[in-house]
Design a protein around this motif. Structure first.
Motif, PDB file in Angstrom:
ATOM      1  N   LEU A 271      -1.847 -22.526  -8.475  1.00 25.24           N
ATOM      2  CA  LEU A 271      -2.809 -21.637  -8.316  1.00 25.24           C
ATOM      3  C   LEU A 271      -4.287 -22.150  -7.794  1.00 25.24           C
ATOM      4  CD1 LEU A 271      -3.772 -18.707  -8.668  1.00 25.24           C
ATOM      5  CD2 LEU A 271      -4.113 -18.881 -10.716  1.00 25.24           C
ATOM      6  N   TRP A 272      -4.948 -22.157  -6.879  1.00 29.17           N
ATOM      7  CA  TRP A 272      -6.187 -22.717  -6.370  1.00 29.17           C
ATOM      8  C   TRP A 272      -7.156 -21.642  -6.917  1.00 29.17           C
ATOM      9  CZ3 TRP A 272      -2.121 -22.241  -2.909  1.00 29.17           C
ATOM     10  CH2 TRP A 272      -2.524 -21.295  -1.911  1.00 29.17           C
ATOM     11  N   PRO A 273      -8.465 -22.066  -7.093  1.00 30.74           N
ATOM     12  CA  PRO A 273      -9.810 -21.188  -7.100  1.00 30.74           C
ATOM     13  C   PRO A 273     -10.208 -20.581  -5.861  1.00 30.74           C
ATOM     14  CG  PRO A 273     -10.349 -23.567  -7.194  1.00 30.74           C
ATOM     15  CD  PRO A 273      -8.881 -23.502  -7.044  1.00 30.74           C
ATOM     16  N   ARG A 274     -11.137 -19.707  -5.944  1.00 28.23           N
ATOM     17  CA  ARG A 274     -12.011 -19.240  -5.021  1.00 28.23           C
ATOM     18  C   ARG A 274     -12.773 -20.442  -4.387  1.00 28.23           C
ATOM     19  NH1 ARG A 274     -13.526 -13.882  -3.762  1.00 28.23           N
ATOM     20  NH2 ARG A 274     -12.532 -13.181  -6.069  1.00 28.23           N
ATOM     21  N   GLY A 275     -13.060 -20.231  -3.043  1.00 28.91           N
ATOM     22  CA  GLY A 275     -14.010 -21.042  -2.462  1.00 28.91           C
ATOM     23  C   GLY A 275     -13.159 -22.258  -1.797  1.00 28.91           C
ATOM     24  N   ILE A 276     -12.204 -22.314  -1.881  1.00 29.30           N
ATOM     25  CA  ILE A 276     -11.389 -23.375  -1.166  1.00 29.30           C
ATOM     26  C   ILE A 276     -10.193 -22.612  -0.278  1.00 29.30           C
ATOM     27  CG2 ILE A 276     -11.835 -25.068  -2.408  1.00 29.30           C
ATOM     28  CD1 ILE A 276      -9.123 -25.225  -3.707  1.00 29.30           C
ATOM     29  N   THR A 277      -9.780 -23.314   0.842  1.00 33.79           N
ATOM     30  CA  THR A 277      -8.457 -22.872   1.506  1.00 33.79           C
ATOM     31  C   THR A 277      -7.561 -23.909   1.889  1.00 33.79           C
ATOM     32  OG1 THR A 277      -7.703 -21.273   3.060  1.00 33.79           O
ATOM     33  CG2 THR A 277      -9.621 -22.851   3.723  1.00 33.79           C
ATOM     34  N   PRO A 278      -6.164 -23.791   1.786  1.00 33.10           N
ATOM     35  CA  PRO A 278      -5.181 -24.726   2.165  1.00 33.10           C
ATOM     36  C   PRO A 278      -5.127 -25.209   3.496  1.00 33.10           C
ATOM     37  CG  PRO A 278      -4.155 -22.923   1.606  1.00 33.10           C
ATOM     38  CD  PRO A 278      -5.591 -22.501   1.365  1.00 33.10           C
ATOM     39  N   ASP A 279      -4.910 -26.369   3.759  1.00 33.91           N
ATOM     40  CA  ASP A 279      -4.625 -26.877   5.242  1.00 33.91           C
ATOM     41  C   ASP A 279      -3.401 -26.419   5.562  1.00 33.91           C
ATOM     42  OD1 ASP A 279      -4.225 -28.179   7.497  1.00 33.91           O
ATOM     43  OD2 ASP A 279      -4.737 -30.275   6.772  1.00 33.91           O
TER      44      ASP A 279
ATOM     45  N   SER B 101       0.867 -19.600   3.841  1.00 29.23           N
ATOM     46  CA  SER B 101       0.070 -19.221   2.738  1.00 29.23           C
ATOM     47  C   SER B 101      -1.149 -18.301   3.302  1.00 29.23           C
ATOM     48  CB  SER B 101      -0.306 -20.239   2.053  1.00 29.23           C
ATOM     49  OG  SER B 101      -1.344 -21.254   2.628  1.00 29.23           O
ATOM     50  N   ARG B 102      -1.746 -17.696   2.616  1.00 30.84           N
ATOM     51  CA  ARG B 102      -2.965 -17.027   2.916  1.00 30.84           C
ATOM     52  C   ARG B 102      -4.246 -17.826   3.372  1.00 30.84           C
ATOM     53  NH1 ARG B 102      -3.651 -12.143  -1.652  1.00 30.84           N
ATOM     54  NH2 ARG B 102      -1.920 -11.000  -1.226  1.00 30.84           N
ATOM     55  N   THR B 103      -4.983 -17.283   4.210  1.00 31.45           N
ATOM     56  CA  THR B 103      -5.955 -18.079   4.680  1.00 31.45           C
ATOM     57  C   THR B 103      -7.071 -17.403   4.110  1.00 31.45           C
ATOM     58  OG1 THR B 103      -6.174 -16.723   6.724  1.00 31.45           O
ATOM     59  CG2 THR B 103      -4.945 -18.718   6.959  1.00 31.45           C
ATOM     60  N   GLY B 104      -8.433 -18.025   4.150  1.00 37.25           N
ATOM     61  CA  GLY B 104      -9.710 -17.381   3.732  1.00 37.25           C
ATOM     62  C   GLY B 104     -10.211 -18.437   2.519  1.00 37.25           C
ATOM     63  N   PHE B 105     -11.114 -17.923   1.669  1.00 37.62           N
ATOM     64  CA  PHE B 105     -11.531 -18.567   0.541  1.00 37.62           C
ATOM     65  C   PHE B 105     -11.260 -17.857  -0.666  1.00 37.62           C
ATOM     66  CE2 PHE B 105     -13.557 -20.377   4.398  1.00 37.62           C
ATOM     67  CZ  PHE B 105     -13.410 -21.969   3.958  1.00 37.62           C
ATOM     68  N   ASN B 106     -10.284 -16.987  -1.057  1.00 36.75           N
ATOM     69  CA  ASN B 106      -9.848 -16.400  -2.117  1.00 36.75           C
ATOM     70  C   ASN B 106      -9.348 -17.343  -2.910  1.00 36.75           C
ATOM     71  OD1 ASN B 106     -12.037 -14.041  -1.390  1.00 36.75           O
ATOM     72  ND2 ASN B 106     -10.289 -13.079  -0.145  1.00 36.75           N
ATOM     73  N   SER B 107      -9.197 -16.912  -3.995  1.00 35.01           N
ATOM     74  CA  SER B 107      -8.044 -17.514  -4.944  1.00 35.01           C
ATOM     75  C   SER B 107      -6.832 -16.880  -4.701  1.00 35.01           C
ATOM     76  CB  SER B 107      -8.556 -17.080  -6.452  1.00 35.01           C
ATOM     77  OG  SER B 107      -7.177 -17.668  -7.282  1.00 35.01           O
ATOM     78  N   SER B 108      -5.621 -17.933  -4.534  1.00 34.80           N
ATOM     79  CA  SER B 108      -4.284 -17.722  -4.108  1.00 34.80           C
ATOM     80  C   SER B 108      -3.337 -18.782  -4.894  1.00 34.80           C
ATOM     81  CB  SER B 108      -4.216 -17.319  -2.800  1.00 34.80           C
ATOM     82  OG  SER B 108      -3.118 -16.973  -2.498  1.00 34.80           O
ATOM     83  N   ASN B 109      -2.213 -18.513  -4.635  1.00 31.27           N
ATOM     84  CA  ASN B 109      -1.218 -19.461  -5.177  1.00 31.27           C
ATOM     85  C   ASN B 109      -0.016 -19.351  -4.143  1.00 31.27           C
ATOM     86  OD1 ASN B 109       0.257 -17.005  -5.705  1.00 31.27           O
ATOM     87  ND2 ASN B 109       1.406 -18.044  -7.365  1.00 31.27           N
ATOM     88  N   ILE B 110       0.822 -20.450  -4.331  1.00 30.13           N
ATOM     89  CA  ILE B 110       2.171 -20.591  -3.537  1.00 30.13           C
ATOM     90  C   ILE B 110       3.034 -21.373  -4.336  1.00 30.13           C
ATOM     91  CG2 ILE B 110       1.272 -22.952  -2.735  1.00 30.13           C
ATOM     92  CD1 ILE B 110       2.809 -22.039   0.032  1.00 30.13           C
ATOM     93  N   THR B 111       4.481 -21.215  -4.361  1.00 29.83           N
ATOM     94  CA  THR B 111       5.411 -22.068  -5.046  1.00 29.83           C
ATOM     95  C   THR B 111       5.875 -23.035  -4.024  1.00 29.83           C
ATOM     96  OG1 THR B 111       5.690 -19.946  -6.619  1.00 29.83           O
ATOM     97  CG2 THR B 111       7.431 -21.843  -6.251  1.00 29.83           C
ATOM     98  N   ILE B 112       6.064 -24.115  -4.562  1.00 27.28           N
ATOM     99  CA  ILE B 112       6.846 -25.303  -3.619  1.00 27.28           C
ATOM    100  C   ILE B 112       7.943 -25.705  -4.572  1.00 27.28           C
ATOM    101  CG2 ILE B 112       4.703 -25.698  -2.372  1.00 27.28           C
ATOM    102  CD1 ILE B 112       4.420 -28.134  -4.328  1.00 27.28           C
ATOM    103  N   ALA B 113       8.918 -26.521  -3.851  1.00 31.38           N
ATOM    104  CA  ALA B 113      10.041 -27.259  -4.294  1.00 31.38           C
ATOM    105  C   ALA B 113       9.675 -28.580  -4.557  1.00 31.38           C
ATOM    106  CB  ALA B 113      11.257 -27.077  -3.649  1.00 31.38           C
ATOM    107  N   VAL B 114       9.783 -29.341  -5.720  1.00 28.87           N
ATOM    108  CA  VAL B 114       9.591 -30.869  -5.786  1.00 28.87           C
ATOM    109  C   VAL B 114      10.809 -31.404  -6.218  1.00 28.87           C
ATOM    110  CG1 VAL B 114       7.082 -30.423  -6.043  1.00 28.87           C
ATOM    111  CG2 VAL B 114       8.718 -30.469  -7.913  1.00 28.87           C
TER     112      VAL B 114
END
Length: 256
Positions: free
Chosen positions: A196-204, A213-226
């Motif tokens: 879960l990342w904060p408002r003001g950044i967007t993933p590459d 994943s969602r674009t834009g600079f709103n807070s959002s999240n993603i689930t990944i496998a590791v």
């Protein structure tokens, strides 16, 4: 002849006077009706309150990170603003829970979690407490909507994170840097990880896991496998390069 003319003038004046009285009475009645309608509207609008101790209808959504060991979300909805102001109309409402992307939610037993419907009775202060229980780790959106007699929506985001199990992460960032990097160390953990990342950044989005994943600079999240004993580096673009982000701005947790 003169008498006949005077009679006609008199009749004409009587007709004009009658029309004048009729118009004045009509105008007065309409004004009174319009005034009463406006008063009723203002009275009803001012007597409607739909509030919560955790949810709100602000443009910026409130985010709560729940204490470790908590697997439920509890909150109330009420029909009052304070001890003196309460609704004078019954309020029908519903409460829903979704993941951060608006999808339906299942609990730890893979059972679907249904919406909740309720009523707040009028003419006294009333509140109902609701709980969504047995939740998996992740980020959730809880929304309460009044259905009648007026519409109002309140919401908040809740983060449950009880399954780190050796996960570690750090942030590489600096003043005036247009990008930052999130580094996740899995140690002895393998499985799904929620970021879960904060408002003001967007993933590459050139990074495969962020492709959808969602674009834009709103807070959002993603689930990944590791996998175990791995190191994963993810890049984010900053809306304001002068801002510096820290690990506390992110929430990283294993998903059961």
């Amino acid at each position: 002849m003169k008498i006949k003319g005077l009679v006609n003038k008199y009749k004409f004046l009587i007709v004009i006077l009658g029309l004048f009285v009729f118009l004045m009475l009509t105008k007065s009645s309409f004004a009174k009706y319009n005034s009463n309608e406006n008063k009723d509207f203002l009275y009803e609008a001012s007597s409607f309150y739909f509030t919560s101790n955790a949810l709100n209808n602000n443009s910026s959504v409130t985010v709560y990170t729940l204490a470790t060991g908590t697997d439920y979300i509890e909150f109330n909805v009420a029909n009052n603003e304070d001890n003196l102001r309460y609704s004078e109309v019954d309020i029908d409402y519903e409460v829903t829970i979704t993941d951060i992307n608006g999808n339906n939610v299942v609990d730890k037993n893979n059972n679907g979690i249904n919406k909740i419907n309720g009523i707040l009775a009028k003419n006294a202060i009333n509140s109902n407490t609701h709980r969504f229980s047995n939740l998996l780790d992740g980020a959730y959106i809880v929304t309460a909507t009044s259905l009648s007699p007026y519409s109002k929506t309140m919401r908040a985001n809740f983060i449950i994170n009880n399954s780190n199990r050796g996960l570690g992460y750090s942030i590489t960032d600096a003043v005036n840097s247009p990008i930052l990097q999130l580094i996740i160390s899995t140690n002895d953990y393998s499985g799904n990880v929620n970021i879960l990342w904060p408002r003001g950044i967007t993933p590459d989005n050139t990074i495969p896991v962020f492709a959808n994943s969602r674009t834009g600079f709103n807070s959002s999240n993603i689930t990944i496998a590791v996998e175990k004993n791995g190191e994963y580096i993810y890049q984010f673009f900053k809306q304001n390069p002068s801002n510096v982000y820290r690990t506390s701005d992110f929430t990283i947790g294993g998903v059961v």
